[in-house]
Design an enzyme around this catalytic site. Structure first.
Site, PDB file in Angstrom:
ATOM      1  N   THR A 180      -2.221  -4.502 -17.689  1.00 11.73           N
ATOM      2  CA  THR A 180      -2.929  -3.802 -18.771  1.00 11.73           C
ATOM      3  C   THR A 180      -2.274  -2.449 -18.996  1.00 11.73           C
ATOM      4  OG1 THR A 180      -4.474  -3.065 -17.081  1.00 11.73           O
ATOM      5  CG2 THR A 180      -5.232  -4.837 -18.518  1.00 11.73           C
ATOM      6  N   ARG A 239       4.490  -3.557  -1.138  1.00 10.25           N
ATOM      7  CA  ARG A 239       4.338  -4.592  -0.106  1.00 10.25           C
ATOM      8  C   ARG A 239       5.619  -5.422  -0.067  1.00 10.25           C
ATOM      9  NH1 ARG A 239       0.788  -1.908   1.508  1.00 10.25           N
ATOM     10  NH2 ARG A 239      -1.375  -2.467   1.982  1.00 10.25           N
ATOM     11  N   GLU A 268       6.923  -7.656   8.564  1.00  9.21           N
ATOM     12  CA  GLU A 268       6.932  -6.361   9.238  1.00  9.21           C
ATOM     13  C   GLU A 268       6.483  -6.599  10.669  1.00  9.21           C
ATOM     14  OE1 GLU A 268       4.667  -3.466   7.013  1.00  9.21           O
ATOM     15  OE2 GLU A 268       5.996  -3.644   5.284  1.00  9.21           O
ATOM     16  N   HIS A 287       7.465   1.264   6.855  1.00  8.40           N
ATOM     17  CA  HIS A 287       6.129   1.351   6.239  1.00  8.40           C
ATOM     18  C   HIS A 287       5.441   2.680   6.597  1.00  8.40           C
ATOM     19  CE1 HIS A 287       2.736  -1.315   4.475  1.00  8.40           C
ATOM     20  NE2 HIS A 287       2.528  -0.033   4.168  1.00  8.40           N
TER      21      HIS A 287
HETATM   22  C1  DGY Z   1      -1.809   1.256   1.963  1.00  8.94           C
HETATM   23  O1  DGY Z   1      -2.659   2.153   1.954  1.00  8.94           O
HETATM   24  O2  DGY Z   1      -2.000   0.162   1.436  1.00  8.94           O
HETATM   25  C2  DGY Z   1      -0.506   1.552   2.638  1.00  8.94           C
HETATM   26  O3  DGY Z   1       0.375   0.511   2.596  1.00  8.94           O
HETATM   27  C3  DGY Z   1      -0.708   2.026   4.068  1.00  8.94           C
HETATM   28  O4  DGY Z   1      -1.307   3.234   4.005  1.00  8.94           O
END
Ligand code: DGY
Length: 327
Positions: A180, A239, A268, A287
């Site tokens: 959107t 991600r 991971e 991460h």
């Molecule tokens: C989240 O908040 O989703 C991050 O990947 C980790 O803090």
């Protein structure tokens, strides 16, 4: 009866002390490592609520065994570790912590962009390996970012912070692709909403800021990388499974794109012999997007307040599935 809250990791004190003040019966997991699925299930069965994070798998099987849970409060903005549909079917509210980490994560995306543009991680390693022989007028040349085009895939809170950094520092043109339109961002950073293929074809930097869903899983595959400029830089701080890691490796190796900056991988942790770690134009971090004191404190406060608000007022300030609490 005191409500029993299971706290699955060592979270920052700021949020834990809020819970302690409310006189809950807290079970604090005190090991550095996450719980195994068996440990999580075993403990959750005897608690009323769970404060969890992305290393905890809250899937349908878990939820079916823990139908008694009154609230799940996630310490993260992403919640792809939780089966939201199953929690919703069971009437369990799921809290999360949006915006607490937007600045921190945008900093990591911005930093990775510069690091890839100038091969920074690889150059650092050349010193460690004793390869800094002399000043080289033609070696290891990077690219400059001024007035380049940034393509944001998923322009929400974090994507907007990244766009603002790129615009202020480098006067970049901003394109984005969303389900959107984000009219606020369009006004703030003069962003243009484009189709996915146009984003790929026109961007010098493609930065991923969307949630992981069945629609975004592996959306950056070989087909997508082939549509990008050979000079383009790919950044993913959202991600790992949003890009297809083998395809990304091939794309960088074959020069389909210039390079990549990743704060997230699939799986991971990334294996220490992963070929991406040895490529000149690839920078990988473990991460750490939200890993600032400010962000992590605020995340712990929001996660705690979601539980406190629920038990005091029946409302959850930051909730993924508001429908379960009625209007
Ligand atoms: C989240 O908040 O989703 C991050 O990947 C980790 O803090």
């Amino acid at each position: 009866m005191k409500k029993k809250i299971l706290v699955t990791r060592l979270y920052p004190e700021a949020g834990i002390s809020l819970l302690e003040k409310e006189n809950f019966d807290l079970t604090l997991w005190e090991k550095e490592r996450p719980m195994t699925p068996e440990e999580l299930l075993g403990l959750a069965k005897t608690h009323d609520a769970v404060l969890c994070t992305l290393t905890d798998r809250i899937d349908k099987a878990f939820l079916n065994e823990c139908r008694h849970l009154e609230i799940i409060s996630q310490f993260a903005v992403g919640y792809d570790n939780i089966d939201i549909a199953a929690a919703t079917d069971l009437g369990i509210p799921v809290g999360f912590t949006p915006d607490a980490m937007s600045e921190a994560t945008a900093d990591i995306a911005f930093g990775l962009m510069i690091a890839v543009a100038r091969n920074m991680f690889f150059m650092h390693k050349t010193i460690i390996h004793g390869q800094w022989g002399y000043f080289n007028p033609t070696g290891h040349l990077g690219i400059e970012l001024k007035q380049k085009t940034l393509g944001i895939f998923g322009l929400g809170r974090i994507g907007l912070k990244m766009a603002q950094r790129c615009q202020n520092a480098y006067d970049m043109k901003i394109l984005y692709h969303n389900r959107t339109r984000n009219t606020k961002a369009e006004k703030l950073v003069d962003a243009t909403c484009v189709g996915f293929d146009e984003l790929l074809a026109k961007s010098d930097i493609v930065s991923v800021h969307c949630a992981l869903t069945p629609e975004t899983r592996h959306v950056f595959d070989l087909k997508a990388f082939k549509k990008m400029k050979p000079s383009a830089v790919f950044i993913n701080t959202a991600r790992g499974p949003i890009h297809h890691e083998k395809d990304l490796t091939q794309a960088v190796k074959e020069g389909l794109i210039r390079g990549a900056g990743l704060d997230v991988t699939d799986p991971e942790p990334m294996a220490k012999d992963n070929p991406l770690l040895f490529m000149e134009n690839v920078c990988v971090l473990p991460h750490v997007g939200s890993a600032t004191m400010e962000a992590r404190n605020q995340m712990s406060i929001l996660a705690a307040m979601n539980i406190i608000g629920f038990y005091k007022t029946g409302r959850v300030s930051h909730i993924v599935n508001p429908g379960v609490l009625g209007s």
